[in-house]
Design a protein around this motif. Structure first.
Motif, short mmCIF file in Angstrom:
data_model
loop_
_atom_site.label_atom_id
_atom_site.label_comp_id
_atom_site.label_asym_id
_atom_site.label_seq_id
_atom_site.Cartn_x
_atom_site.Cartn_y
_atom_site.Cartn_z
N GLN A 1 -45.06 9.44 14.61
CA GLN A 1 -44.37 9.06 13.37
C GLN A 1 -43.55 10.23 12.88
OE1 GLN A 1 -44.87 10.42 10.08
NE2 GLN A 1 -45.13 8.73 8.64
N TYR B 1 -44.53 -3.11 13.29
CA TYR B 1 -45.48 -2.01 13.49
C TYR B 1 -46.16 -2.11 14.85
CZ TYR B 1 -45.24 0.38 9.00
OH TYR B 1 -44.82 1.14 7.93
N TRP C 1 -41.56 4.93 13.83
CA TRP C 1 -42.97 4.65 14.11
C TRP C 1 -43.02 4.22 15.56
CZ3 TRP C 1 -47.53 5.37 11.73
CH2 TRP C 1 -48.64 4.65 12.16
N ASN D 1 -47.91 0.41 17.29
CA ASN D 1 -49.37 0.40 17.37
C ASN D 1 -49.89 0.16 18.78
OD1 ASN D 1 -49.52 0.87 14.64
ND2 ASN D 1 -49.86 -1.26 14.08
N PHE E 1 -55.61 -2.26 10.63
CA PHE E 1 -54.25 -1.98 10.19
C PHE E 1 -53.75 -3.13 9.32
CE2 PHE E 1 -49.70 -1.15 10.48
CZ PHE E 1 -49.66 0.24 10.46
N THR F 1 -50.26 -4.78 7.15
CA THR F 1 -48.87 -4.87 6.73
C THR F 1 -48.78 -5.96 5.67
OG1 THR F 1 -48.38 -6.47 8.48
CG2 THR F 1 -47.97 -4.14 8.98
N SER G 1 -45.91 -0.25 2.54
CA SER G 1 -46.00 0.40 3.86
C SER G 1 -47.02 -0.32 4.72
CB SER G 1 -46.38 1.87 3.70
OG SER G 1 -47.70 2.00 3.20
N TRP H 1 -50.49 0.60 7.13
CA TRP H 1 -51.45 1.70 7.31
C TRP H 1 -52.85 1.13 7.44
CZ3 TRP H 1 -50.53 6.32 8.91
CH2 TRP H 1 -51.46 7.36 8.77
N TRP H 2 -53.80 2.04 7.72
CA TRP H 2 -55.22 1.69 7.77
C TRP H 2 -55.81 1.90 6.38
CZ3 TRP H 2 -52.74 4.54 11.56
CH2 TRP H 2 -52.68 3.96 12.84
N ASN I 1 -50.40 7.78 1.78
CA ASN I 1 -49.43 6.73 2.05
C ASN I 1 -48.21 7.36 2.72
OD1 ASN I 1 -48.26 4.18 2.04
ND2 ASN I 1 -47.40 4.41 -0.01
N ASN J 1 -46.46 6.41 5.09
CA ASN J 1 -45.40 5.46 5.48
C ASN J 1 -44.76 4.80 4.27
OD1 ASN J 1 -45.67 5.93 8.20
ND2 ASN J 1 -47.03 4.19 8.57
#
Length: 292
Positions: A121, A137, A151, A154, A229, A231, A246, A248-249, A257, A259
């Protein structure tokens, strides 16, 4: 961890230009490094031919051109160095490595080297939207070869961690130009059938201000271990992806944060990380790296 080499056997000063930099040729940045480490980073990248080093904020800009093909511009806060004119020692086989442009050369003993995919990233140009869908993602977006944020995807992150790239470092630059770095000794991402479930542990803060924003069990909201994860169109944690703008996990919506949106306000949606001078320390640049 920085590799060590000496610049010796020549008049180094004549090959370093104070108050100069090259414009419009940036391929990558690294925060919180010395000038020597900056040149080392450039040596280990196939496309890097020169560096601009910002002394006051410890910022390394790596360029795809050298001074033979590009004019130098005035910038009183920088130091410019053409890598081809500097001498390098103690870096194994990285001097003439053949690593792909999205990989980093890591020196080994007796002149050997290995190539490591490292950057997954990058946020520094503010030219790529990170408030994106699950398929975006999954597959990745942006372009690591160009001057864009990106990015890597994943699916790629899962394969990297499956193949041993499980040491993670998060490099950050606060909006006041102070660097932050967080390292995790184990980082593993499952495949899509697990919703890219995250296993993470082993926090180490490399600057005094940085706090653990992913595995702090004393404050459960920061514990990303075991999280799926999220979105905005496939949210696993109570709307956090939409709230934070964003992917993220997320465990909750209140910690890191990286992203998020660019900006200097202490709000949930901006790029931020937990640090000692405030819960939401806004960031101006981030980079996430993996290594074996």
């Amino acid at each position: 961890m920085a590799f060590i080499y000496c610049l010796s056997g020549q008049n180094i000063e004549k090959n370093i230009h104070y108050g100069k930099r090259i414009l419009d040729a940036l391929i990558d940045i690294v925060q919180g490094v010395s000038f020597i480490e900056c040149t080392e980073e450039c040596f280990s990248r196939r496309r890097c031919l020169s560096v601009n080093y910002w002394r006051s904020i410890l910022l390394c800009e790596m360029n795809s051109v050298d001074q033979s093909s590009h004019l130098l511009s005035d910038e009183p806060k920088t130091v410019f160095a053409d890598i081809s004119l500097l001498e390098q020692h103690f870096v194994g086989g990285c001097r003439n490595h053949k690593c792909a442009i999205n990989m980093k050369c890591v020196p080994g003993p007796f002149g050997t080297h290995r190539c490591e995919i490292q950057v997954i990233q990058r946020r520094c140009f503010d030219n790529t939207n990170f408030y994106r869908t699950w398929p975006d993602y999954k597959d990745g977006f942006g372009n690591f070869k160009e001057k864009t944020d990106f990015w890597i995807g994943n699916d790629v992150i899962h394969m990297l961690t499956k193949n041993g790239y499980t040491y993670m470092r998060v490099e950050m630059l606060k909006t006041d130009n102070e660097p932050l770095e967080a390292e995790y000794s184990h980082f593993f991402v499952g495949d899509e059938s697990t919703k890219y479930n995250l296993t993470i542990r082993g926090f180490k803060g490399l600057y005094v201000d940085v706090l653990d924003c992913m595995t702090n069990k004393d404050y459960k909201q920061t514990d990303a271990n075991g999280m799926k994860f999220s979105t905005f169109d496939n949210d696993k944690r109570n709307g956090c992806a939409d709230y934070c703008r964003s992917g993220w996990w997320f465990h909750s919506c209140t910690c890191g944060n990286v992203n998020g949106l660019f900006g200097n306000k202490k709000t949930a949606s901006v790029m931020r990380w937990m640090c000692k001078d405030g819960w939401n320390c806004p960031l101006k640049a981030t980079r996430i790296l993996l290594r074996v």
